[in-house]
Design an enzyme around this catalytic site. Sequence first.
Site, PDB file in Angstrom:
ATOM      1  N   TYR A 141       0.947  -1.089  -0.029  1.00  0.00           N
ATOM      2  CA  TYR A 141       0.054   0.055   0.053  1.00  0.00           C
ATOM      3  C   TYR A 141       0.743   1.236   0.106  1.00  0.00           C
ATOM      4  O   TYR A 141       1.904   1.344   0.755  1.00  0.00           O
ATOM      5  CB  TYR A 141      -0.690  -0.020   1.239  1.00  0.00           C
ATOM      6  CG  TYR A 141      -1.798   1.335   1.334  1.00  0.00           C
ATOM      7  CD1 TYR A 141      -2.841   1.461   0.474  1.00  0.00           C
ATOM      8  CD2 TYR A 141      -1.494   2.031   2.325  1.00  0.00           C
ATOM      9  CE1 TYR A 141      -3.788   2.558   0.735  1.00  0.00           C
ATOM     10  CE2 TYR A 141      -2.523   3.435   2.393  1.00  0.00           C
ATOM     11  CZ  TYR A 141      -3.577   3.513   1.807  1.00  0.00           C
ATOM     12  OH  TYR A 141      -4.094   4.407   1.948  1.00  0.00           O
ATOM     13  N   ASP A 236       9.232   2.473  -0.261  1.00  0.00           N
ATOM     14  CA  ASP A 236       8.508   3.268   0.766  1.00  0.00           C
ATOM     15  C   ASP A 236       8.428   3.229   1.845  1.00  0.00           C
ATOM     16  O   ASP A 236       8.336   2.070   2.490  1.00  0.00           O
ATOM     17  CB  ASP A 236       7.004   3.042  -0.028  1.00  0.00           C
ATOM     18  CG  ASP A 236       5.943   3.983   0.906  1.00  0.00           C
ATOM     19  OD1 ASP A 236       6.407   4.458   1.898  1.00  0.00           O
ATOM     20  OD2 ASP A 236       4.892   3.847   0.347  1.00  0.00           O
ATOM     21  N   LYS A 268       4.404   9.112   8.504  1.00  0.00           N
ATOM     22  CA  LYS A 268       3.968   8.770  10.038  1.00  0.00           C
ATOM     23  C   LYS A 268       5.074   9.269  10.932  1.00  0.00           C
ATOM     24  O   LYS A 268       4.864  10.411  11.588  1.00  0.00           O
ATOM     25  CB  LYS A 268       4.189   7.268   9.781  1.00  0.00           C
ATOM     26  CG  LYS A 268       2.861   6.825   8.980  1.00  0.00           C
ATOM     27  CD  LYS A 268       2.412   5.261   9.008  1.00  0.00           C
ATOM     28  CE  LYS A 268       1.087   5.283   8.231  1.00  0.00           C
ATOM     29  NZ  LYS A 268       1.124   4.388   6.997  1.00  0.00           N
TER      30      LYS A 268
END
Length: 440
Positions: A141, A236, A268
């Site tokens: 994702y 990522d 994050k």
Amino acid sequence: MDASAALFSRAQDVSPGGVNSPVRAFRAVGGTPIFMSEGSGAWLTDVDGNRYVDLVGSWGPMLLGHAHPAVIDAVSAAIGRGTSFGTPSAPEVELAEEIVARTPVDLVRMVSSGTEAVMSAVRLARGFTGRDTVVKFAGCYHGHVDSLLAEAGSGVVTLGIPGTPGVPAHVTADTVVLDYNDRAGVEAAFEQLGDSIACVITEAAAGNMGLVPPEPGFNQFLSEITSRHGALLISDEVMTGFRVTPSGQWGLDGKIEGWAPDLLTFGKVMGGGFPAAAFGGRADIMAQLAPAGPVYQAGTLAGNPIATTAGLATLRAADDAAYQRLDGASAQLQTMVGEALTTAGVAHRIQHTGSMFSVFWGVDAPVIDFSGAQAQETWRYSAFFHSMLDAGVYLPPSAFESWFVSAAHGEDALSRLAQALPAAASAAASALPDTTEAKR
Ligand SMILES: *Cc1c(COP(=O)(O)O)cnc(C)c1O
């Protein structure tokens, strides 16, 4: 009706599904969401006053736990000086310096979400190479970027949406989806499409289909094959960055295997609980970005002084001792969960990278890709989840999510977990498949 239920009812009148991000709605585990009002260290308190040990950590950002004094003090002081200027400011430079010092990026650009970081990195890779094709892996994702919403993980898996309506076929036409950890698949793709592949994008370690680590050498293999074909590797690290090690997954295996991605994305943890994210990489590639180069990218709140202050305070407070506490608590918890499930007779696999881990239910072989992750018995997790919730433990409301521990998870949190686990493991053992769910 308790206060959470009352708020959810109001929320459903004014927001689609009553939430602002799908997984929060509890649809994968059943029941209705809990509305939280306070967080402190490893603990969350809901609007009815119930306390929970938090194993979601805002989906990763809360590396130090909630309301860490160093972060709160820095942010409180920064807020008093104004919240956004729309000009460059000092904290964004200091945070960029910190990121450049810790990771293999030469230059970094701040944005406001992981989605935006990935979207911008893919645009830059296409602009730099003059090619269109993007290779991604099933179950990885990368935020809700249109072109990457093909066989994505996270909420998309949970909801079982095959891609999503609203993304025209031509937008994903240049996206090639391969199996994670499948070197032969990557080799075949390059053989066939080598000249048109702009980049391979991968989670540095897959954490959005449950935790599926890269097999040893897989990231290095991706680095080599992309560079051989003039394509770029985008790693990522939105989830793994500054969590798995002080320099992310790259710090775990990139340093050892001796490779570096061309571009990396972060989010994050680097926002310390505020909306901050970034992408960065090799100087010659990043130099193609406006205003230095022709590839356009911009953001009104990018590098926001409050968000970057929170991120900087988080990274600076996360010393070696904090990472040791984090890794120690995670290892202890993995052992406890494994023992409870074994005692209850539940087949399972616990997989981790650094302190990030997840449990695969009813599975006894290593899970290396998305089809392996999808083979799990998710209904066992629903039963486990609700038993833990009733006992005051807040887990991710989907079997396909990683569990996040913080440096603030100490003895009190672990003993609450130890009390809750036996009953939850029994509930998982006796759970039956939800046939109504399967039919929907
Ligand atoms: C969370 C996540 C994103 C998206 O970040 P948002 O801030 O939610 O847009 C992208 N990539 C990975 C690996 C993630 O875990």
